[in-house]
Design an enzyme around this catalytic site. Structure first.
Site, PDB file in Angstrom:
ATOM      1  CG  ASP A  43      -2.209   0.732   1.044  1.00  0.00           C
ATOM      2  OD1 ASP A  43      -2.155   1.933   0.702  1.00  0.00           O
ATOM      3  OD2 ASP A  43      -3.268   0.114   1.226  1.00  0.00           O
ATOM      4  CG  ASP A  59       2.531   4.848  -6.417  1.00  0.00           C
ATOM      5  OD1 ASP A  59       1.576   4.334  -7.056  1.00  0.00           O
ATOM      6  OD2 ASP A  59       2.823   6.058  -6.505  1.00  0.00           O
ATOM      7  CB  SER A 138     -16.080  -2.402 -10.906  1.00  0.00           C
ATOM      8  OG  SER A 138     -17.254  -1.642 -10.689  1.00  0.00           O
ATOM      9  CE1 TYR A 151     -13.425   2.291 -10.080  1.00  0.00           C
ATOM     10  CE2 TYR A 151     -15.660   1.719 -10.725  1.00  0.00           C
ATOM     11  CZ  TYR A 151     -14.538   1.479  -9.962  1.00  0.00           C
ATOM     12  OH  TYR A 151     -14.516   0.416  -9.082  1.00  0.00           O
TER      13      TYR A 151
END
Length: 178
Positions: A43, A59, A138, A151
């Site tokens: 993270d 990153d 998603s 997105y």
């Protein structure tokens, strides 16, 4: 969230969870830990990472950062069996709402970040008898959501990348899902 790992089906396996210091990533890391996996959280800000997990600053938009973190995980644990590509960012608006720099940033994190982390981990995954990669996709990739053009495009790319990675790495014994 106290206690020790429960012996489970992932006992002895090492899992990388990107974006694992908070939110969905932290929940995934916790669940894998409960199943017996050793967890390596990657993270940008590891300050919120569960103390029971090894935490590595990384990153996903920077290849050198990813390569160094994945190498550190391999060195610490001697293996990498599972990669959860969960790190990601959102974006709002229609196609006019985000400039080219924002498009590049979101795609670099949400899509190319998956490629960076998986590529760095592949030498380890190829040696694992239980190799698995799971990419966070998603419903935005298949459903037209208003004000989510960038997105949605990034998550559509995640779905396509996942299928391509599955085709490329199945013969090596690496499962890839989203």
């Amino acid at each position: 969230m106290g206690g020790t790992a429960v012996s489970g089906q992932l006992q002895g396996l090492v899992a990388i969870v990107t974006g694992g210091a908070s939110g969905i990533g932290a929940a995934i890391a916790h669940r894998l830990y409960e199943e017996g996996a050793q967890i390596a959280v990657l993270d940008r800000d590891v300050s919120g990472a569960d103390e029971r997990h090894a935490a590595f600053t990384a990153d996903v938009s920077d290849r050198a950062s990813v390569d160094a973190a994945v190498a550190a995980v391999g060195e610490r644990f001697g293996r990498i069996d599972i990669v959860i590509n969960n790190a990601g960012v959102g974006a709002q608006g229609d196609v006019t709402a985000n400039d080219d720099d924002e498009w590049a940033r979101v795609l670099s994190i949400n899509v190319t970040g998956i490629a960076r982390v998986t590529a760095a981990a592949l030498p380890w995954l190829r040696r694992s008898p239980s190799a698995a990669v799971c990419n966070t996709a998603s419903i935005a990739s298949t459903t037209g959501l208003p004000q989510r053009a960038l997105y949605s495009a990034s998550k559509g790319a995640v779905s396509a990348l996942t299928r391509a990675m599955a085709a490329d790495h199945l013969r090596e014994g690496n499962r890839v899902n989203a």
